[in-house]
Design a protein around this motif. Structure first.
Motif, PDB file in Angstrom:
ATOM      1  N   LYS A   1      -3.035  -7.650  -5.273  1.00  0.00           N
ATOM      2  CA  LYS A   1      -4.409  -7.354  -4.821  1.00  0.00           C
ATOM      3  C   LYS A   1      -4.400  -6.161  -3.857  1.00  0.00           C
ATOM      4  O   LYS A   1      -5.210  -5.241  -3.994  1.00  0.00           O
ATOM      5  N   ASN A   2      -3.482  -6.188  -2.905  1.00  0.00           N
ATOM      6  CA  ASN A   2      -3.405  -5.081  -1.934  1.00  0.00           C
ATOM      7  C   ASN A   2      -3.114  -3.758  -2.619  1.00  0.00           C
ATOM      8  O   ASN A   2      -3.679  -2.720  -2.261  1.00  0.00           O
ATOM      9  N   THR A   3      -2.232  -3.793  -3.587  1.00  0.00           N
ATOM     10  CA  THR A   3      -1.890  -2.562  -4.326  1.00  0.00           C
ATOM     11  C   THR A   3      -3.123  -2.019  -5.052  1.00  0.00           C
ATOM     12  O   THR A   3      -3.463  -0.834  -4.929  1.00  0.00           O
ATOM     13  N   LEU A   4      -3.785  -2.897  -5.812  1.00  0.00           N
ATOM     14  CA  LEU A   4      -4.921  -2.451  -6.632  1.00  0.00           C
ATOM     15  C   LEU A   4      -6.104  -2.020  -5.759  1.00  0.00           C
ATOM     16  O   LEU A   4      -6.792  -1.052  -6.085  1.00  0.00           O
ATOM     17  N   ASP A   5      -6.312  -2.736  -4.663  1.00  0.00           N
ATOM     18  CA  ASP A   5      -7.434  -2.383  -3.779  1.00  0.00           C
ATOM     19  C   ASP A   5      -7.218  -1.036  -3.104  1.00  0.00           C
ATOM     20  O   ASP A   5      -8.154  -0.286  -2.883  1.00  0.00           O
ATOM     21  N   PHE A   6      -5.936  -0.746  -2.805  1.00  0.00           N
ATOM     22  CA  PHE A   6      -5.650   0.459  -2.033  1.00  0.00           C
ATOM     23  C   PHE A   6      -5.671   1.728  -2.890  1.00  0.00           C
ATOM     24  O   PHE A   6      -6.146   2.778  -2.449  1.00  0.00           O
TER      25      PHE A   6
ATOM     26  N   GLN B   1       0.825  -1.208   0.000  1.00  0.00           N
ATOM     27  CA  GLN B   1       0.000   0.000   0.000  1.00  0.00           C
ATOM     28  C   GLN B   1       0.868   1.271   0.000  1.00  0.00           C
ATOM     29  O   GLN B   1       0.605   2.212  -0.755  1.00  0.00           O
TER      30      GLN B   1
ATOM     31  N   SER C   1      -1.269 -11.649  -3.417  1.00  0.00           N
ATOM     32  CA  SER C   1      -1.820 -10.733  -2.404  1.00  0.00           C
ATOM     33  C   SER C   1      -1.153  -9.351  -2.505  1.00  0.00           C
ATOM     34  O   SER C   1      -1.790  -8.326  -2.230  1.00  0.00           O
TER      35      SER C   1
ATOM     36  N   GLN D   1      -6.687   4.595  -5.377  1.00  0.00           N
ATOM     37  CA  GLN D   1      -7.972   5.152  -5.811  1.00  0.00           C
ATOM     38  C   GLN D   1      -7.758   6.033  -7.043  1.00  0.00           C
ATOM     39  O   GLN D   1      -6.641   6.502  -7.297  1.00  0.00           O
ATOM     40  N   THR D   2      -8.848   6.265  -7.739  1.00  0.00           N
ATOM     41  CA  THR D   2      -8.760   7.071  -8.969  1.00  0.00           C
ATOM     42  C   THR D   2      -8.110   8.441  -8.712  1.00  0.00           C
ATOM     43  O   THR D   2      -7.251   8.868  -9.493  1.00  0.00           O
TER      44      THR D   2
END
Lengths: 248, 264
Positions: free
Chosen positions: B192-197, B94, B189, B199-200
Motif C-alpha cells: 500500500k505504501n509503495t503504490l500510494d507513494f 517509499q 502495508s 506517482q505517474t
C-alpha cells in the motif's frame, strides 16, 4: 565495357593506385594480377563504389559509375568475395537468394528458394546443404555458395576476389573450372583479381598486371608467356630475383 | 628536452585528445541523424527487426531481472540501516520505490544493456565488417544502415523501456522480499505504501529514460561495429569502445534527463 581512366586512390601517405588505365571488354574475362598489397582489391572495390577514388574516371558502357542509379548499377553485378562473405545468421539457400528476395524485383520465397537450389546444384552442392548454415560448411563449400550467390540473379558482370585463396590445389582447380564454365555459359563480363597463376591460366581471356599503383602490362593470356616485361615475367614465374623488390 | 617543451607537449596532447573527442561526438551525431532518417524511409526489414526484438528485449530479461532483484534487496537493507539513525526506517517502501523507479531501475538496466547488447552488436557488426559481409550487403543492393542499424536501434528504443518497467517491478519486489522476510515489515502495508507513494510522472520518467538509453546503447554498438578496425584487434577495440562510450553516454543522459524532468 568497363573503362578506368587515370584512377588514383591514396590512404594517408600510402598511394595505392597512382593513375590506373584499364579497359575490360564486354563479355571477356579479365584477370588482374599483382603482388599482395599492390591495390588489386582497392581497384575492384573502386569500380563497385565500395571505395571512392581520389581522382580519375570509371565508366560502365560509357556512363560514369558515380552518376548511375546505385541500385540499378549494383543489380548488374555479382561478386564472389575472398572469404565468401556469407551471412552467418542466414541459411545457405537464404544467402544465395538474398538479392532475389529483396529490392524492386523481389520474388516470392518459394520461387527464390527454387532458384537458389538450382544455382547450388550448378556449383556442385547437394540439396542437403541448402538448409545448413555457412559455419557448418568447409572452406571449399563456402566458396561454392559464394559463387552461387554471385550468379543467382544472373548478372551481366561478375567480380571474383581471390577465388582460390585458402583452398587446396584440387579444390582450387574445381573452383577455377566452375568460374570459367559459368562465365562462358552466362556470357558475362568477368574481372578476377588473384596472384594464383593457375587461376590466371584457367579463367583469363585477358590479363593485366598491377604493380606500384599502375598497370604495367596488359594483353591476351596467350601472349603473357612471351611478353618481354621483366616485372610480368618475374611475377608469373615466381622468381625472387628481378625488378620487383622482395623481402627475405 | 627544454623546460618549455614538456608543458607544450602535454598541452598539445590535451588539445589533440579534445579535438578527437569532439570529432567522435560529431561523427556519432551524424550517424544518429542518418539512422533516424532511415527509420522513416522504406524499405523496412521486418525479419531483422523481429530478431533484434528477441536479442535486445526477450533475451535480456534474465540479466535485468537478477540485477534488479538484488539491487532492490540491497537498497531496502541500506535504507533501513540508514533510516534507523534518525528513526525513519518506516520509509523503506517509499524510498525503495522511488529509488528504483526514478534512478536505479533505468540506470542499471541501461548499463546492463550496454554490457550485454552494445557489446554483442558491436562485436557482431565489426566481425561482419572484417569478413567483408558489410561490403557484400552493399553489392547485393542492400543498405547496411537500413539492414543492420535501423532494426537494432528501433528494437532498443522500443524494448528497453519495457525492460526498465519490468526491472522496476522486480527491484521493488526485491525490496519487498527483504523488508517483509528479514526486516519484519507488514506485507499489505508495504504494498500500500509503495503504490500510494509512486506517482505517474515517476513511472513515465523511468520509461522515457529507458527509451533514450535503449536508443543510445544500440546506436553506439552499431556505430562502433560499422567503424571497426581490421582483424581481431579491430573487433576487440570496437567492442571495448562501444561499451565504454555507451555507458558514459547513458550516465550523462541520465543526469540531463533527471535535471530536465525533476530539476525544478
Amino acid at each position: 565495357m568497363i573503362e578506368l581512366s587515370r584512377v588514383a586512390k591514396s590512404f594517408g601517405k600510402n598511394h595505392v593506385l597512382r593513375g590506373v588505365n584499364l579497359t575490360i571488354p564486354r563479355g571477356q574475362s579479365m584477370v588482374v594480377i599483382g603482388g599482395s598489397g599492390t591495390g588489386k582489391s582497392v581497384l575492384l572495390k573502386s569500380i563497385l563504389g565500395l571505395v571512392t577514388p581520389d581522382s580519375g574516371r570509371i565508366t560502365l558502357e560509357g556512363a560514369d559509375v558515380r552518376e548511375a542509379n546505385r541500385d540499378a548499377f549494383l543489380a548488374r553485378f555479382g561478386m564472389l568475395f575472398q572469404g565468401g562473405a556469407l551471412f552467418d545468421s542466414l541459411k545457405v539457400w537464404e544467402n544465395v537468394a538474398f538479392r532475389l528476395m529483396r529490392g524492386a524485383t523481389k520474388l516470392p520465397k518459394d520461387e527464390a528458394r527454387a532458384i537458389a537450389i538450382e544455382k547450388l546444384r550448378r556449383v556442385g552442392l547437394k540439396p542437403e546443404t541448402v538448409d545448413m548454415f555457412p559455419g557448418e560448411l568447409s572452406g571449399g563449400m563456402q566458396k561454392r555458395v559464394g559463387l552461387a550467390r554471385a550468379i543467382a540473379a544472373e548478372p551481366e558482370i561478375i567480380f571474383f576476389d581471390e577465388p582460390t585463396t585458402g583452398l587446396d590445389p584440387i579444390m582450387s582447380g574445381v573452383i577455377n573450372a566452375l568460374i570459367r564454365e559459368i562465365v562462358t555459359e552466362m556470357g558475362a563480363t568477368a574481372m578476377t583479381i588473384t596472384h594464383d597463376m593457375s587461376s590466371v591460366r584457367a579463367i583469363a581471356d585477358r590479363v593485366a598486371m598491377l604493380h606500384d599503383g599502375l598497370i604495367r602490362w596488359t594483353g591476351l593470356v596467350s601472349d603473357m608467356d612471351q611478353a618481354d616485361d621483366p616485372y610480368l615475367q618475374q611475377f608469373i614465374h615466381g622468381r625472387a630475383d628481378g625488378p620487383i623488390e622482395s623481402v627475405r | 628536452m627544454s623546460l618549455l617543451a614538456l608543458p607544450t607537449s602535454a598541452l598539445a596532447s590535451l588539445g589533440r585528445a579534445t579535438f578527437n573527442a569532439l570529432a567522435s561526438i560529431g561523427r556519432i551525431a551524424i550517424y544518429a541523424a542518418l539512422t533516424l532518417s532511415h527509420i522513416v524511409r522504406p524499405p523496412f526489414y521486418r525479419r531483422e527487426f523481429l530478431t533484434a526484438l528477441m536479442q535486445v528485449g526477450w533475451l535480456s530479461l534474465p540479466v535485468v531481472g537478477l540485477t534488479a532483484i538484488f539491487t532492490g534487496g540491497a537498497l531496502a537493507l541500506q535504507i533501513y540501516a540508514g533510516g534507523q539513525r534518525f528513526s525513519a526506517e518506516a520509509v523503506v517502501p517509499q524510498i525503495v520505490a522511488i529509488g528504483m523507479v526514478r534512478e536505479l531501475g533505468p540506470v542499471l538496466v541501461g548499463l546492463m544493456i550496454a554490457a550485454r547488447v552494445t557489446s554483442s552488436i558491436a562485436a557482431e557488426i565489426a566481425t561482419m565488417k572484417v569478413t567483408e559481409q558489410i561490403d557484400a550487403l552493399t553489392t547485393l543492393s542492400t543498405n547496411p544502415m537500413k539492414y543492420l542499424t535501423v532494426p537494432r536501434v528501433l528494437a532498443g528504443f522500443l524494448t528497453v523501456p519495457l525492460l526498465v518497467g519490468v526491472g522496476d517491478i522486480i527491484g521493488i519486489m526485491g525490496g519487498f522480499l527483504v523488508s517483509t522476510e528479514q526486516l519484519g515489515f507488514n506485507r499489505a502495508s508495504y504494498i500500500k505504501n509503495t503504490l500510494d507513494f509512486l506517482q505517474t510522472p515517476d513511472v513515465v520518467s523511468s520509461l522515457i529514460k529507458g527509451a533514450v538509453f535503449g536508443f543510445i546503447a544500440t546506436l553506439i554498438g552499431c556505430y562502433y561495429g560499422m567503424n571497426s578496425g581490421r582483424g581481431a584487434q579491430g573487433v576487440g577495440g570496437a567492442t571495448k569502445n562501444a561499451v565504454a562510450t555507451a555507458s558514459i553516454l547513458i550516465l550523462a543522459a541520465n543526469f540531463v534527463l533527471t535535471s530536465v524532468m525533476f530539476g525544478s
